[in-house]
Every structure is written in C-alpha cells, then in structure tokens.
Design an enzyme around this catalytic site. Structure first.
Site, PDB file in Angstrom:
ATOM      1  N   CYS A  74       5.569 -32.693 -54.195  1.00  0.00           N
ATOM      2  CA  CYS A  74       5.018 -31.522 -53.532  1.00  0.00           C
ATOM      3  C   CYS A  74       5.489 -31.504 -52.083  1.00  0.00           C
ATOM      4  O   CYS A  74       5.368 -32.501 -51.374  1.00  0.00           O
ATOM      5  CB  CYS A  74       3.500 -31.605 -53.620  1.00  0.00           C
ATOM      6  N   GLU A  75       6.043 -30.397 -51.655  1.00  0.00           N
ATOM      7  CA  GLU A  75       6.565 -30.309 -50.295  1.00  0.00           C
ATOM      8  C   GLU A  75       5.461 -30.265 -49.246  1.00  0.00           C
ATOM      9  O   GLU A  75       5.726 -30.440 -48.062  1.00  0.00           O
ATOM     10  CB  GLU A  75       7.484 -29.104 -50.142  1.00  0.00           C
ATOM     11  N   HIS A  76       4.229 -30.054 -49.666  1.00  0.00           N
ATOM     12  CA  HIS A  76       3.126 -29.979 -48.706  1.00  0.00           C
ATOM     13  C   HIS A  76       2.544 -31.342 -48.352  1.00  0.00           C
ATOM     14  O   HIS A  76       2.098 -31.550 -47.224  1.00  0.00           O
ATOM     15  CB  HIS A  76       2.017 -29.078 -49.241  1.00  0.00           C
ATOM     16  N   HIS A  77       2.505 -32.271 -49.327  1.00  0.00           N
ATOM     17  CA  HIS A  77       1.873 -33.579 -49.094  1.00  0.00           C
ATOM     18  C   HIS A  77       2.766 -34.760 -49.447  1.00  0.00           C
ATOM     19  O   HIS A  77       2.365 -35.900 -49.290  1.00  0.00           O
ATOM     20  CB  HIS A  77       0.576 -33.686 -49.905  1.00  0.00           C
ATOM     21  N   GLN A 115       5.788 -25.817 -57.331  1.00  0.00           N
ATOM     22  CA  GLN A 115       6.081 -25.559 -58.744  1.00  0.00           C
ATOM     23  C   GLN A 115       6.571 -24.135 -58.974  1.00  0.00           C
ATOM     24  O   GLN A 115       7.453 -23.902 -59.809  1.00  0.00           O
ATOM     25  CB  GLN A 115       4.835 -25.855 -59.578  1.00  0.00           C
ATOM     26  N   HIS A 143      -0.838 -32.101 -60.490  1.00  0.00           N
ATOM     27  CA  HIS A 143      -0.457 -32.329 -59.095  1.00  0.00           C
ATOM     28  C   HIS A 143      -1.344 -33.398 -58.478  1.00  0.00           C
ATOM     29  O   HIS A 143      -2.566 -33.224 -58.383  1.00  0.00           O
ATOM     30  CB  HIS A 143      -0.582 -31.017 -58.311  1.00  0.00           C
ATOM     31  N   CYS A 145      -1.584 -34.148 -55.448  1.00  0.00           N
ATOM     32  CA  CYS A 145      -2.207 -33.672 -54.214  1.00  0.00           C
ATOM     33  C   CYS A 145      -3.565 -33.041 -54.497  1.00  0.00           C
ATOM     34  O   CYS A 145      -4.424 -32.995 -53.612  1.00  0.00           O
ATOM     35  CB  CYS A 145      -1.294 -32.696 -53.463  1.00  0.00           C
TER      36      CYS A 145
END
Length: 183
Positions: A74-77, A115, A143, A145
C-alpha cells in the site's frame, strides 16, 4: 542499496532499537534487499515481461486466468495487501502466453500501489499487448493497513474491477466473466 540500508538503520534506531544487537545487526541490509525485491516492478517494462509471447490464434472465445496470487505494498502505509486477481480477455487474432498474464500482474503489483490503480493498470496492459476486443480484471485482497492498524478489521476484504472494451459495453460478456470467476 547503501542509502536504503542506512534509512532502515535510522528507522530501527528511531523506534528505540539497538541495531548493534545480535538479532538486528544485519537487519537494515536484509530489509533493504527485501524492499528492492518487493518493488522490482519499477525496473520492469511491459515489453520485457511479455518477451514476445504473443501468438496468432483464430480463437475468439473468452480467455480467463483465475486466482493469480498477488502481493503488493500500500502506497499510503507501506504495508502489504495480499489477494488474488482474475484476468479475462476476448482475443482478436492474437493470444498471450499464459504465464505472461501472471507476470503482468506481478510487474504492477511489485510497485507501491492502491488496489484501484493496480486493477486498471493490469487491464490496460493486457488490452495493449493482446489487442483484444475487451478485458476484464477483478482483484480481491486483504489490506494489512486495515487489519494490523487503524480500524483493525480482520475479516475485511476489498474487491475492485476494471472492465474495458466489450466487457464494459456488453452486459452479457461482463456477466459471463463474473459467473466464471465466482467460487
């Protein structure tokens, strides 16, 4: 590799760890190597992955590759999401080598992602290399995250789809695909 190793060393020290202790001595380098592997999709191209495995065919029936496992970050976490991908296409004079569909999935999954974007990237790539009449992609994943932090929902999953060409415009084609990938 050296700068990534140094960054991992700093992260470990920032959380209060002693990077000179036995269990962590080589961890910054191992973590850097793992991250390099997990993001190797940045160093691949669609042309390299397909490697000319496009073959003439008079088949015009739907081709489906189901249950392709995928692992992404995940590019956020920077936490993993893990799942499976179903890819279908309608050929127009050409088919792609079976393993190349899985390699396309891996190439895009091995990048920092969400995703929704991953699903569309796979569909667009398959349509580009096959020149097909349409492509459908469904990804189902869990996920970390959402499971390991934040709301901590262990049984949650996410499903995304991308329908291009006839899969978008023809409800019968879309329904055939959906019925064939249901468990």
């Amino acid at each position: 590799m050296e700068s990534m190793t140094s960054a991992y060393r700093s992260i470990l020290e920032s959380v209060g760890e002693d990077v000179s202790r036995d269990g962590l001595r080589d961890t910054p380098e191992r973590a850097a190597k793992a991250m390099e592997f997990l993001t190797r999709g940045y160093h691949q191209t669609l042309e390299e992955v397909v490697n000319g495995a496009i073959f003439e065919s008079d088949s015009d029936e739907m081709v489906i590759v189901r249950d392709i496992e995928l692992y992404s970050l995940c590019e956020h976490h920077l936490l993993p999401f893990i799942g499976k991908c179903h890819v279908a296409y309608l050929p127009r004079g050409k088919v792609i080598g079976l393993s190349k569909v899985a390699r396309i999935v891996d190439m895009y999954a091995r990048r920092l992602q969400i995703q929704e974007s991953l699903t569309k990237q796979i569909a667009t790539a398959v349509l580009e290399v096959t020149g097909g009449i349409g492509v459908g992609v469904i990804i189902e994943s869990q996920h970390m995250c959402m499971m390991m932090r934040g709301v901590q929902k262990q049984n949650s999953s996410m499903t995304t789809s991308a329908m291009l060409g006839r899969f978008r415009s023809d409800i019968n084609t879309r329904n055939e695909f959906l019925s064939l990938v249901r468990d």
